[in-house]
Design an enzyme around this catalytic site. Structure first.
Site, mmCIF file in Angstrom:
data_model
loop_
_atom_site.group_PDB
_atom_site.id
_atom_site.type_symbol
_atom_site.label_atom_id
_atom_site.label_comp_id
_atom_site.label_asym_id
_atom_site.label_seq_id
_atom_site.Cartn_x
_atom_site.Cartn_y
_atom_site.Cartn_z
ATOM 1 N N ASP A 84 -28.476 -27.113 15.424
ATOM 2 C CA ASP A 84 -29.115 -26.336 16.483
ATOM 3 C C ASP A 84 -28.095 -25.856 17.518
ATOM 4 O O ASP A 84 -27.151 -26.574 17.862
ATOM 5 C CB ASP A 84 -30.178 -27.201 17.170
ATOM 6 C CG ASP A 84 -31.094 -26.390 18.067
ATOM 7 O OD1 ASP A 84 -31.430 -25.248 17.708
ATOM 8 O OD2 ASP A 84 -31.486 -26.919 19.131
ATOM 9 N N HIS A 85 -28.290 -24.652 18.004
ATOM 10 C CA HIS A 85 -27.513 -24.068 19.106
ATOM 11 C C HIS A 85 -26.002 -24.178 18.901
ATOM 12 O O HIS A 85 -25.270 -24.592 19.805
ATOM 13 C CB HIS A 85 -27.906 -24.700 20.444
ATOM 14 C CG HIS A 85 -29.113 -24.070 21.060
ATOM 15 N ND1 HIS A 85 -29.123 -22.776 21.536
ATOM 16 C CD2 HIS A 85 -30.371 -24.549 21.249
ATOM 17 C CE1 HIS A 85 -30.324 -22.486 22.001
ATOM 18 N NE2 HIS A 85 -31.102 -23.536 21.830
ATOM 19 N N GLU A 136 -30.961 -16.225 18.310
ATOM 20 C CA GLU A 136 -31.788 -16.115 19.512
ATOM 21 C C GLU A 136 -31.527 -14.784 20.193
ATOM 22 O O GLU A 136 -30.386 -14.326 20.271
ATOM 23 C CB GLU A 136 -31.473 -17.263 20.472
ATOM 24 C CG GLU A 136 -32.291 -17.246 21.768
ATOM 25 C CD GLU A 136 -32.021 -18.482 22.619
ATOM 26 O OE1 GLU A 136 -32.174 -19.603 22.085
ATOM 27 O OE2 GLU A 136 -31.631 -18.320 23.785
ATOM 28 N N HIS A 182 -35.483 -24.678 28.459
ATOM 29 C CA HIS A 182 -34.918 -25.927 27.990
ATOM 30 C C HIS A 182 -34.943 -26.967 29.112
ATOM 31 O O HIS A 182 -34.935 -26.628 30.294
ATOM 32 C CB HIS A 182 -33.464 -25.737 27.540
ATOM 33 C CG HIS A 182 -33.313 -24.891 26.320
ATOM 34 N ND1 HIS A 182 -33.062 -23.545 26.377
ATOM 35 C CD2 HIS A 182 -33.381 -25.205 25.000
ATOM 36 C CE1 HIS A 182 -32.958 -23.055 25.143
ATOM 37 N NE2 HIS A 182 -33.159 -24.043 24.293
ATOM 38 N N GLY A 211 -37.444 -24.895 23.900
ATOM 39 C CA GLY A 211 -37.928 -25.395 25.184
ATOM 40 C C GLY A 211 -39.384 -25.796 25.164
ATOM 41 O O GLY A 211 -40.069 -25.730 26.187
ATOM 42 N N ASN A 232 -39.604 -26.163 18.708
ATOM 43 C CA ASN A 232 -38.503 -27.101 18.956
ATOM 44 C C ASN A 232 -38.799 -28.034 20.131
ATOM 45 O O ASN A 232 -39.204 -27.573 21.198
ATOM 46 C CB ASN A 232 -37.219 -26.333 19.283
ATOM 47 C CG ASN A 232 -36.609 -25.637 18.084
ATOM 48 O OD1 ASN A 232 -37.222 -25.536 17.031
ATOM 49 N ND2 ASN A 232 -35.393 -25.167 18.241
ATOM 50 N N THR A 235 -36.323 -32.579 24.926
ATOM 51 C CA THR A 235 -36.465 -33.328 26.167
ATOM 52 C C THR A 235 -37.634 -34.305 26.131
ATOM 53 O O THR A 235 -37.549 -35.405 26.700
ATOM 54 C CB THR A 235 -36.618 -32.363 27.354
ATOM 55 O OG1 THR A 235 -35.474 -31.506 27.404
ATOM 56 C CG2 THR A 235 -36.728 -33.103 28.667
#
Length: 305
Positions: A84-85, A136, A182, A211, A232, A235
């Site tokens: 991811d990312h 993204e 996020h 987020g 996704n 947190t």
């Protein structure tokens, strides 16, 4: 059971007009908890390891990837492994050698034209290596390079621009900015469901919501009905993990065995994963919804049969 390709899980969700949830892995306890929660819910899930998590582990992707893959292979539900990312194309290349079936390449900090060039090059390489690639477009709040507010002017993903981006880069899924952020610790985000629906009708690949931890249940359900396919979470798991560690150590201030508080934290994360998956599964398509999802489209925007 063997790892399942992320592409398969996303395609199944899209065909059912539902969603598949992806959960961030930071430690082995996270991976074990995600697998346990998915088993208890009887639902598939995606184990995500972010570039930040790789950095936390000394820049080495293989150890955590191998551990997560082993956890998934010991599970009796369908699980996949996703990077991811990733902002570094070299990390995407490493993922192809360490058990991942998919990656999210994030060049959003670059100017738009450079974002397209970098993403297209990474997608071409990823497809040659058998990786499904997510990208993204827009600015999901909560990242260092993004505007402070997910509701600021100009941060939302424009459908026409998204179509052009997907067609020019060849990516397999698109994370879009529709009001989430996020790292939210309160579930107060309000999503633009009309925009999600327009994006679904316009963009020829599945849509991804980043987020999601800050999005209330009713908003998540509406987002899935409007067209979100991959959801996704990160947190929310860390809140459960940290809250439990604090509680255990507060009650047992002389405790020094990490198994005591990490085991309790792992169980709390598993409960969180189970509950999120169960609630998402209870969000069926709106009655009469015949709109196409990304996997039903060709890249030229025509609808498959």
């Amino acid at each position: 059971m063997p790892l399942v390709p992320t592409a398969d899980l996303v395609a199944r969700a899209a065909a059912a007009r539902g969603c598949v949830a992806a959960f961030n892995v930071i430690t082995l306890e996270h991976a074990e908890a995600i697998a346990r929660g998915a088993e208890e819910a009887g639902r598939p899930a995606i184990l995500q390891i972010s570039e930040n998590a790789v950095r936390y582990h000394g820049g080495r992707i293989a150890p955590l990837a191998a551990a997560s893959a082993a956890v998934a292979e010991a599970s009796d539900v369908d699980l996949s492994l996703h990077l991811d990312h990733a902002t570094d194309p070299q990390l995407v290349r490493q993922a192809a050698d360490t058990g991942f079936s998919s990656a999210m390449f994030d060049a959003g900090a670059l100017p738009h034209a450079e974002n397209i060039t970098a993403t297209a090059a990474t997608a071409a390489w990823a497809h040659g290596a058998g990786l499904w690639l997510e990208a993204e477009l827009g600015y999901v709040g909560g990242k260092p390079d993004a505007p402070a507010s997910a509701h600021a002017d100009g941060v939302r993903t424009d459908p026409a621009e998204a179509l052009d981006f997907v067609n020019r880069t060849g990516v397999d899924a698109l994370a879009v900015a529709v009001g989430s952020s996020h790292a939210m610790t309160r579930r107060t985000a309000a999503l633009d469901h009309a925009l999600i629906a327009r994006l679904r009708r316009t963009v020829p690949v599945p849509l991804v919501l980043h987020g999601s931890s800050g999005v209330p249940d009713e908003e998540l359900g509406a987002a899935v009905r409007a067209g979100m396919v991959k959801i996704n979470f990160g947190t929310a798991l860390n809140i459960a993990f940290t809250r439990t560690v604090r509680a255990v150590l507060s009650e047992q201030p002389v405790q020094v065995d990490p198994r005591t508080y990490l085991g309790a934290a792992r169980a709390s994360v598993a409960d969180t994963v189970r509950d999120l998956l169960t609630r998402l599964a209870a969000s069926p398509p709106a009655e009469g919804d015949t709109g196409q999802r990304g996997s039903d489209h060709h890249r030229d925007g025509s609808v498959g049969q």
